[in-house]
Design an enzyme around this catalytic site. Structure first.
Site, short mmCIF file in Angstrom:
data_model
loop_
_atom_site.label_atom_id
_atom_site.label_comp_id
_atom_site.label_asym_id
_atom_site.label_seq_id
_atom_site.Cartn_x
_atom_site.Cartn_y
_atom_site.Cartn_z
N ASN A 67 -7.56 64.44 4.24
CA ASN A 67 -8.13 63.46 3.31
C ASN A 67 -7.77 62.07 3.80
O ASN A 67 -6.70 61.53 3.48
CB ASN A 67 -7.60 63.71 1.90
CG ASN A 67 -8.15 64.98 1.29
OD1 ASN A 67 -9.30 65.03 0.88
ND2 ASN A 67 -7.33 66.03 1.27
N GLU A 68 -8.65 61.51 4.59
CA GLU A 68 -8.41 60.23 5.23
C GLU A 68 -8.58 59.07 4.24
O GLU A 68 -9.08 59.26 3.12
CB GLU A 68 -9.39 60.05 6.41
CG GLU A 68 -9.25 61.09 7.51
CD GLU A 68 -8.02 60.90 8.38
OE1 GLU A 68 -7.10 60.17 7.97
OE2 GLU A 68 -7.98 61.48 9.48
N PRO A 69 -8.12 57.86 4.63
CA PRO A 69 -8.31 56.69 3.77
C PRO A 69 -9.76 56.59 3.29
O PRO A 69 -10.70 56.75 4.07
CB PRO A 69 -7.94 55.52 4.69
CG PRO A 69 -6.90 56.11 5.60
CD PRO A 69 -7.37 57.52 5.86
N SER A 122 -10.71 58.53 0.71
CA SER A 122 -10.93 59.75 -0.06
C SER A 122 -10.73 59.49 -1.55
O SER A 122 -9.81 58.80 -1.96
CB SER A 122 -9.97 60.85 0.40
OG SER A 122 -10.23 61.22 1.74
N THR A 167 -5.71 59.30 13.35
CA THR A 167 -5.45 60.74 13.27
C THR A 167 -5.79 61.41 14.59
O THR A 167 -5.06 62.28 15.08
CB THR A 167 -6.26 61.36 12.13
OG1 THR A 167 -5.87 60.76 10.90
CG2 THR A 167 -6.05 62.86 12.05
#
Length: 642
Positions: free
Chosen positions: A175-177, A179, A194
């Site tokens: 869940n990347e920035p 999300s 990532t």
């Protein structure tokens, strides 16, 4: 919100965990351990207790599981509990957080492969109870597949326990920035950071998939119990943002602040930037040890922009340090701290002959010392302490460099093939032809053949000889241990073994050093430094009864990622501009590690650039504190055995 005190013996088998106290800074319950091994064991025992509890209730135990380096020791302990203490996994149902997309299950980079290698292949969990996102699902099927994954979790009663790691972007799962807190299982595009962090495992960022399937924030937050693992100084900044910052989609892990049964389990490195550790005097009254006093005074200088000797009583009072003045005036505190730092500075890292060494970091005798420089990889010696290396040789000490690993995995296929093709042109052979073909035919498993690994190791060895000769060292003083733990052909290494330790013991017994230098940098992206340091510690412990060890001092240097804090430094070795250049040239001999090296961590600059910046920065910090001005400084901390 409450936080746990630092205690490596805290029981985390139930909530609330251990002893804890109110702070105004922290918004997530956290426990900090001295080392990640003890922390991992206790997390594994909490999971085991939950499995047994559900067995007693004749219910399944539903676990959400994570991958990456953080949970490996947890899984090792669960496997041990199964094999040695009879812990059964027959009632366990698992759901993994994520998987790369596209990704075949048998690819060694897949999380399917990871989970089976580290856990599932070694316990009695039924295959039908294992759920890992499918990295082969087609674009057309992803939406339906993700919905079905969510449905399976619901059908099993939801997650009883969710194990998490955390990425430098603040992601949990993938869940990347950006999300949303209501997000469910879905396909996501991976953040560049990532992919950079994953690059070493894939032997280059270009090989890292751009997408992944991940459980969503909402899915994770519905777990009845959440434990997030954080190890190492390279996680410290994001841990601080997550625990102390505001809830934000820019740091998705901050959503965990709203979970009522979540604990962050950290080691001292990961927790080092939390206010209670970084500046505890801002949290509560302190027991002012010598170490804490030094840390506070350096911080005060940085915070006020003043030199040590110009700090006033008002500076101490205005910055939460009034109780330091209860027994001493600012003037006295300042003088003591100034002298402490000044006494660390020496141009004689092996000790200055015929000099009073009362206030020097090293002994004057013997005038000519036997020295071992342990280098985890075949370049850490010149990257991390090239100037000190030069001084030791120049001043006539018997210096030995000991390369602990072959470093073969860090050589690109392109470089290896180039050398093999040169060999074919000079003297055609079946061996060179076999190597060229092996590299050309390499498939997605990305495991080098033994012949290719051997060639890559020889490339690193040749570069090391070139660099040490340039530094004035004879070949007979250069040693290659090729520790077995490293020789897997993949990023994942074996555990440290008695065979590894025995090799380190033998070289120390052979040389009988007065000084040992070892890499104390535990933030390298793939963990080799820590294993190599553990090998040195274990060897020194085994040899402590030997007479020569009673006169042997162990100095720790840092690698390319971090430097010691100024208040920690016990020996500072200044470098002239000429030595800075000589160090740079020595690093250049490690040609295979220039121009696109795979293991850069979170900094895209080449190692020589980072080394120079770090050494220059240390010198500038000393100058800003009111000490002498130097072009660069290399720093060391002495490790004292019990």
């Amino acid at each position: 919100m409450k936080n746990a005190v630092k205690d490596s013996k805290i029981d985390i088998s139930h909530q609330p965990i251990g002893q804890f106290e109110e702070t105004r800074f922290e918004k997530i319950h956290n426990v900090i351990f001295q080392d990640s091994n003890e922390a991992s064991i206790q997390v594994a025992h909490e999971i085991a207790a939950l499995i047994k509890k559900r067995q007693g209730q004749k219910r399944n135990c539903v676990l959400g599981l994570a991958t990456g380096s953080s949970p490996i020791r947890v899984y090792e302990e669960l496997v041990r509990l199964h094999k040695e203490e009879g812990l059964s996994f027959k009632n366990v149902v698992t759901f993994n957080l994520d998987e790369y997309l596209p990704m075949e299950p048998n690819n060694i980079q897949s999380y399917f492969y990871f989970m089976h290698e580290h856990l599932f292949n070694h316990v009695d969990i039924p295959e039908k109870n294992i759920h890992i996102p499918d990295g082969t699902v087609s674009n057309e099927e992803t939406t339906a597949y993700c919905l079905s994954y969510e449905q399976k979790i619901k059908e099993n009663g939801g997650l009883d326990f969710q194990l998490l790691g955390i990425g430098r972007t603040g992601h949990v799962g993938f869940n990347e920035p950006g999300s949303h807190f209501n997000s469910g299982t879905r396909v996501i595009t991976l953040d560049h950071i990532t992919r950079v962090d994953a690059g070493p495992s894939f032997l280059g960022i270009d090989n890292v998939p751009r997408k992944a399937i991940t459980m969503g924030i909402s899915t994770v937050r519905k777990a009845k119990r959440i434990v997030l693992l954080g190890w190492g100084q390279n996680k410290a900044d994001i841990i601080k943002k997550t625990i102390e910052g505001e809830i934000s989609s820019h740091v998705p892990a901050t959503y965990l602040q709203e979970h009522d049964n979540c604990t962050f389990v950290l080691d001292t490195g990961a927790g080092s930037e939390l206010t209670k550790n970084k500046t505890p005097w801002l949290v509560d009254s302190c027991v002012w040890t010598e170490e804490l006093r030094a840390k506070a005074i350096i911080w005060l200088c940085e915070n006020t922009g003043k030199t040590i000797l110009s700090l006033t009583d008002k500076d101490y009072n205005d910055n939460g340090m009034a109780d330091l003045l209860a027994s001493e005036e600012a003037y006295d505190l300042n003088i003591k701290m100034f002298n402490k730092l000044q006494h660390t500075i020496t141009g004689w890292p092996g000790g200055k002959p015929n000099a009073d060494d009362t206030y020097r970091p090293e002994r004057a005798t013997p005038a000519k010392k036997r020295v071992i420089i342990f280098s985890p990889h075949p370049d850490d010696d010149v990257i991390s302490m090239g100037g000190t290396f030069d001084r030791l040789v120049e001043q006539g000490h018997e210096v030995h460099v000991v390369y602990q690993t072959s470093g073969n995995i860090a050589v690109s296929d392109t470089d290896a093939r180039k050398y093999a093709e040169i060999a074919m042109h000079i003297n055609p052979s079946k061996e060179a032809e076999k190597i060229i073909k092996s590299i050309a035919d390499k498939n997605d498993t990305r495991i080098d053949s033994p012949e290719v690994r051997n060639l890559k190791g020889k490339i690193r060895r040749g570069e090391s000889y070139a660099a040490t000769r340039y530094m004035g060292l004879q070949d007979k003083n250069v040693h290659f241990l090729d520790l077995p733990f490293y020789e897997t052909g993949t990023i994942k290494k074996k555990n440290l073994s008695n065979d590894d330790i025995a090799l380190v013991v033998d070289i120390i017994k052979k040389i009988k050093p007065h000084q040992i230098y070892a890499a104390g940098d535990l933030a390298d992206p793939h963990g080799t430094h820590k294993v190599c340091l553990d090998a040195v510690f274990a060897a020194c412990e085994e040899l402590k009864s030997e007479s020569f060890m009673k006169d042997c001092w162990l100095w720790l240097y840092r690698g390319a990622w971090h430097e010691w804090d100024i208040n920690e430094i016990e020996m500072s070795v200044p470098m002239s501009p000429g030595q800075v250049l000589k160090k740079r040239n020595a690093i250049f001999f490690h040609q295979s590690q220039k121009d696109g090296v795979m293991f850069q961590g979170d900094d895209s600059r080449e190692f020589w650039m980072r080394a120079e910046e770090r050494n220059r920065s240390t010198a500038n910090k000393f100058k800003a504190l009111g000490l002498s001005s130097y072009a660069a400084i290399e720093a060391f901390v002495r490790h004292k055995f019990n």
